[in-house]
Write an enzyme that holds these catalytic residues in place. Structure first.
Site, PDB file in Angstrom:
ATOM      1  N   SER A 133      47.562  37.989  45.912  1.00  0.00           N
ATOM      2  CA  SER A 133      46.408  37.002  46.313  1.00  0.00           C
ATOM      3  C   SER A 133      46.390  35.860  45.051  1.00  0.00           C
ATOM      4  CB  SER A 133      45.177  37.825  46.175  1.00  0.00           C
ATOM      5  OG  SER A 133      45.065  38.854  47.196  1.00  0.00           O
ATOM      6  N   LYS A 183      34.308  41.919  51.334  1.00  0.00           N
ATOM      7  CA  LYS A 183      34.901  41.939  50.084  1.00  0.00           C
ATOM      8  C   LYS A 183      33.768  41.860  49.232  1.00  0.00           C
ATOM      9  CE  LYS A 183      38.873  41.505  47.277  1.00  0.00           C
ATOM     10  NZ  LYS A 183      39.155  40.550  46.194  1.00  0.00           N
ATOM     11  N   ARG A 225      43.601  49.129  52.954  1.00  0.00           N
ATOM     12  CA  ARG A 225      42.803  48.801  51.785  1.00  0.00           C
ATOM     13  C   ARG A 225      41.579  49.718  51.549  1.00  0.00           C
ATOM     14  NH1 ARG A 225      40.153  42.884  51.454  1.00  0.00           N
ATOM     15  NH2 ARG A 225      38.835  43.624  53.034  1.00  0.00           N
TER      16      ARG A 225
END
Length: 223
Positions: A116, A145, A43
Site C-alpha cells: 500500500s 477502514k 482482510r
C-alpha cells in the site's frame, strides 16, 4: 508454480466477514468470482492465527479453481503456512507492516506481493524488485477502514503513476461510477470492499465493475 502468476488487477475484491452484510464470506467470494473478480484478498486483522487459517482454507478451493492466488492481508506467518512459498497464496502489506523486502525474503520468489502507498514518495521508497504491484489510496473517502488517511483523489493516483512502472490498483471508496476515472489516472484496476461484499447481488456488482474497468481501458487505448 514455477513463477509468480501474471496478475489481472481489474477487479480486486477485498473482504472480511464484517464486510459481508447480506451473504456469507464464501458465498460472496464465489459469486464475485462468477461476476469477474480477478483477485481476492482476505482482510481479517482480529482473528487468531488458527481461525484465520481455517477461514482462508475455506476460500482456497474456490480460488484454485479460478486459477488465482488468495491474497493474505498483512499476516505473513499465516501466508507461509497456507502455501506462499509454492505461490498458492500472496501477501499484501501496508506502510506500517513488515518491510516489503523482508516479506519477500520470508515468502520466497513465487508468491505475489503488493504494498500500500499513498504518496509518490512511498512509491519511490518501495523496493520495486520485490513487488508485483502497489495499492494506491484511499482514493476517495472510505468507511471500511477505521484508520484510513485522507483521500488522495484520482490526481493522487496519477502522481504515483508518474514515478513508478509497477502496476497500480486504486482502493478506497471506489464505486462503479468512479472506477473509470481511477483507471484513467493510471491504475490497472480497482480494489473494492463494500460495493461488492455488502451488495445484495455480488455477482452483478462485480460484473458492473468489470465492465467499467474494461470500458475505461478501451477508451484509454484509443487516446
Amino acid at each position: 508454480m514455477s513463477a509468480r502468476p501474471t496478475l489481472d488487477l481489474s477487479v480486486y475484491l477485498v473482504l472480511g466477514r464484517k464486510d459481508c452484510r447480506r451473504h456469507g464470506l464464501e458465498e460472496v467470494a464465489a459469486r464475485a468470482l462468477a461476476g469477474g473478480a480477478t483477485l481476492v484478498q482476505l482482510r481479517e486483522k482480529d482473528l487468531s492465527a488458527e481461525d484465520y487459517l481455517d477461514l482462508a482454507r475455506s476460500l482456497l478451493p474456490l480460488l484454485e479453481r479460478a486459477g488465482i492466488p488468495l491474497i493474505v492481508n498483512d499476516r505473513v506467518e499465516e501466508a507461509v503456512a497456507l502455501g506462499a512459498i509454492d505461490g498458492r497464496v500472496g501477501v499484501h502489506v501496508g506502510q506500517d507492516d513488515q518491510p516489503a523486502a523482508e516479506v519477500r525474503r520470508r515468502i520466497g520468489p513465487r508468491a505475489v506481493l503488493g504494498l500500500s502507498v499513498r504518496r509518490p514518495e512511498d512509491a519511490l521508497a518501495a523496493p520495486a524488485e520485490a513487488l508485483d504491484h502497489l495499492g494506491v489510496g484511499p482514493v476517495y473517502t472510505t468507511t471500511t477502514k477505521a484508520d484510513a488517511a485522507a483521500p488522495i483523489g484520482p490526481e493522487g493516483v496519477a502522481a504515483v503513476r508518474a514515478v513508478t512502472a509497477l502496476p497500480l490498483v486504486g482502493i478506497g471508496g471506489i464505486t462503479v461510477e468512479r472506477a473509470p476515472e481511477v483507471v484513467a489516472a493510471g491504475a490497472q484496476g480497482v480494489a473494492v470492499v463494500s460495493a461488492i461484499a455488502g451488495s445484495e447481488d455480488p455477482e452483478a456488482a462485480t460484473a458492473a465493475f468489470a465492465r467499467a474497468v474494461r470500458g475505461a481501458r478501451n477508451q484509454a487505448s484509443q487516446t
